[in-house]
Design a protein around this motif. Structure first.
Motif, PDB file in Angstrom:
ATOM      1  N   VAL A 174      27.363  36.877 103.291  1.00 16.79           N
ATOM      2  CA  VAL A 174      28.091  37.132 104.535  1.00 16.79           C
ATOM      3  C   VAL A 174      27.423  38.286 105.263  1.00 16.79           C
ATOM      4  CG1 VAL A 174      30.320  36.263 103.694  1.00 16.79           C
ATOM      5  CG2 VAL A 174      29.698  38.659 103.314  1.00 16.79           C
ATOM      6  N   SER A 175      27.860  38.540 106.495  1.00 17.59           N
ATOM      7  CA  SER A 175      27.267  39.634 107.256  1.00 17.59           C
ATOM      8  C   SER A 175      27.663  40.988 106.655  1.00 17.59           C
ATOM      9  CB  SER A 175      27.735  39.570 108.704  1.00 17.59           C
ATOM     10  OG  SER A 175      29.114  39.903 108.792  1.00 17.59           O
ATOM     11  N   ALA A 176      26.926  42.025 107.025  1.00 18.31           N
ATOM     12  CA  ALA A 176      27.206  43.366 106.507  1.00 18.31           C
ATOM     13  C   ALA A 176      28.624  43.808 106.879  1.00 18.31           C
ATOM     14  CB  ALA A 176      26.180  44.356 107.051  1.00 18.31           C
ATOM     15  N   ARG A 177      29.052  43.487 108.086  1.00 19.33           N
ATOM     16  CA  ARG A 177      30.397  43.873 108.518  1.00 19.33           C
ATOM     17  C   ARG A 177      31.465  43.173 107.680  1.00 19.33           C
ATOM     18  NH1 ARG A 177      31.769  43.153 114.748  1.00 19.33           N
ATOM     19  NH2 ARG A 177      30.088  44.707 114.798  1.00 19.33           N
TER      20      ARG A 177
ATOM     21  N   TRP B 136      31.030  41.951 104.690  1.00 20.53           N
ATOM     22  CA  TRP B 136      30.923  42.477 103.329  1.00 20.53           C
ATOM     23  C   TRP B 136      31.797  43.717 103.169  1.00 20.53           C
ATOM     24  CZ3 TRP B 136      29.125  41.248  98.603  1.00 20.53           C
ATOM     25  CH2 TRP B 136      28.942  42.286  97.682  1.00 20.53           C
ATOM     26  N   GLU B 137      31.736  44.632 104.127  1.00 23.19           N
ATOM     27  CA  GLU B 137      32.538  45.844 104.053  1.00 23.19           C
ATOM     28  C   GLU B 137      34.030  45.520 104.035  1.00 23.19           C
ATOM     29  OE1 GLU B 137      31.342  48.250 107.314  1.00 23.19           O
ATOM     30  OE2 GLU B 137      29.351  48.700 106.492  1.00 23.19           O
TER      31      GLU B 137
ATOM     32  N   GLY C  90      21.625  40.015  92.436  1.00 21.71           N
ATOM     33  CA  GLY C  90      21.827  41.455  92.452  1.00 21.71           C
ATOM     34  C   GLY C  90      22.893  41.872  93.432  1.00 21.71           C
ATOM     35  N   PRO C  91      23.023  43.169  93.684  1.00 21.31           N
ATOM     36  CA  PRO C  91      24.055  43.687  94.583  1.00 21.31           C
ATOM     37  C   PRO C  91      24.025  43.028  95.963  1.00 21.31           C
ATOM     38  CG  PRO C  91      23.015  45.477  93.387  1.00 21.31           C
ATOM     39  CD  PRO C  91      22.208  44.246  93.088  1.00 21.31           C
ATOM     40  N   GLY C  92      25.213  42.810  96.521  1.00 19.30           N
ATOM     41  CA  GLY C  92      25.324  42.180  97.832  1.00 19.30           C
ATOM     42  C   GLY C  92      25.627  40.701  97.763  1.00 19.30           C
ATOM     43  N   GLU C  93      25.724  40.154  96.549  1.00 18.03           N
ATOM     44  CA  GLU C  93      25.998  38.729  96.382  1.00 18.03           C
ATOM     45  C   GLU C  93      27.497  38.477  96.224  1.00 18.03           C
ATOM     46  OE1 GLU C  93      23.946  36.178  96.438  1.00 18.03           O
ATOM     47  OE2 GLU C  93      22.019  37.235  96.477  1.00 18.03           O
ATOM     48  N   VAL C  94      27.934  37.347  96.770  1.00 17.37           N
ATOM     49  CA  VAL C  94      29.290  36.863  96.515  1.00 17.37           C
ATOM     50  C   VAL C  94      29.160  35.772  95.463  1.00 17.37           C
ATOM     51  CG1 VAL C  94      31.401  35.911  97.479  1.00 17.37           C
ATOM     52  CG2 VAL C  94      29.939  37.357  98.906  1.00 17.37           C
ATOM     53  N   LEU C  95      29.735  35.980  94.307  1.00 20.02           N
ATOM     54  CA  LEU C  95      29.598  35.067  93.180  1.00 20.02           C
ATOM     55  C   LEU C  95      30.766  34.089  93.140  1.00 20.02           C
ATOM     56  CD1 LEU C  95      28.702  37.805  90.541  1.00 20.02           C
ATOM     57  CD2 LEU C  95      27.104  36.429  91.896  1.00 20.02           C
ATOM     58  N   GLY C  96      30.437  32.810  92.979  1.00 19.03           N
ATOM     59  CA  GLY C  96      31.477  31.786  92.893  1.00 19.03           C
ATOM     60  C   GLY C  96      31.767  31.097  94.202  1.00 19.03           C
ATOM     61  N   VAL C  97      30.909  31.314  95.195  1.00 13.02           N
ATOM     62  CA  VAL C  97      31.148  30.775  96.536  1.00 13.02           C
ATOM     63  C   VAL C  97      31.099  29.251  96.561  1.00 13.02           C
ATOM     64  CG1 VAL C  97      30.177  30.584  98.852  1.00 13.02           C
ATOM     65  CG2 VAL C  97      30.417  32.813  97.795  1.00 13.02           C
ATOM     66  N   MET C  98      30.117  28.650  95.881  1.00 15.89           N
ATOM     67  CA  MET C  98      29.925  27.209  95.982  1.00 15.89           C
ATOM     68  C   MET C  98      31.171  26.447  95.552  1.00 15.89           C
ATOM     69  SD  MET C  98      26.953  26.724  97.291  1.00 15.89           S
ATOM     70  CE  MET C  98      26.506  25.044  96.897  1.00 15.89           C
ATOM     71  N   GLY C  99      31.781  26.863  94.464  1.00 12.64           N
ATOM     72  CA  GLY C  99      32.984  26.190  93.996  1.00 12.64           C
ATOM     73  C   GLY C  99      34.145  26.375  94.946  1.00 12.64           C
ATOM     74  N   VAL C 100      34.281  27.594  95.486  1.00 17.45           N
ATOM     75  CA  VAL C 100      35.382  27.883  96.406  1.00 17.45           C
ATOM     76  C   VAL C 100      35.233  27.080  97.694  1.00 17.45           C
ATOM     77  CG1 VAL C 100      36.346  29.682  97.898  1.00 17.45           C
ATOM     78  CG2 VAL C 100      35.925  30.156  95.480  1.00 17.45           C
TER      79      VAL C 100
END
Length: 213
Positions: A3-6, A8-9, A61-71
């Protein structure tokens, strides 16, 4: 980043903190996609369990969203995610994550593009495994599996057996190819890791398609 940096925050601020030790399982293949993890620090490896054995698909590594594909697809987890280091994460339910993303058409677009990129990366990896000689596979695998850490050498924190599982090679073949790269001054090897001392030369070898030193 998925996702975008904004965004992500916003997601980090909304998520519940979870810490994992090296070796802990964050997500299990086959489970329902009830939540995602935002990886704030640390590295994880993505594994696919098959009747014939376990394949290493990726390192994140850092900055990843894990589990997105299933969701996003609403299907069960397609892989298992295991912590390689001490990892700090933020957990969000699938519903809350999708609500955040769907609040912006731009974010939805970013997420879908990222998902398509990951699919293409997987297809490219499989094509390389089928077509390239051993040295080419090992060289490209090192670049794919290395996660940059600010202020630290570029390294692959995996054993030679794990690297082999990512490219369909035995440990002995991987060890032989790493020995050639080590003799050329491109990498340094230690127990459970490979340090890339000369990333530019390694990238040049990968571009050649065969990995000739």
């Amino acid at each position: 980043m998925d996702v975008s940096a904004r965004m992500w925050e916003r997601l980090v601020a909304a998520g519940a903190g979870r810490r994992f030790r090296a070796g802990d399982v964050l997500l299990h293949q086959g489970d329902a996609p009830s939540h995602v993890f935002l990886l704030v620090s640390g590295r994880v490896k993505v594994l696919l369990h098959l009747p014939e054995g376990t394949l290493l698909l990726a390192v994140r590594g850092p900055g990843e969203v894990l589990g997105v594909m299933g969701v996003v697809s609403g299907s069960e987890r397609s892989a298992t995610v295991v912590a390689m280091d001490s990892c700090e994460t933020r957990a969000l339910s699938a519903e809350r994550f999708l609500s955040f993303v769907r609040s912006s058409e731009e974010e939805e677009s970013v997420l879908l593009r990222r998902a398509m990129t990951r699919i293409r990366e997987g297809e490219a990896w499989r094509a390389e495994t089928a077509a390239l000689p051993a040295r080419g596979r090992v060289v490209r695998a090192l670049l794919r599996l290395a996660v940059p850490v600010p202020g630290a050498p570029l390294e692959v924190g995996l054993s030679q057996s794990e690297i082999g599982s990512a490219v369909g090679l035995s440990r002995s073949v991987v060890a032989g190819e790493l020995a050639r790269l080590r003799e050329a001054g491109i990498v340094t090897t230690a127990v459970g890791k490979v340090v890339i001392d000369d990333p530019a030369r390694l990238r040049a070898l990968a571009a050649s398609g065969h990995g000739d030193v």
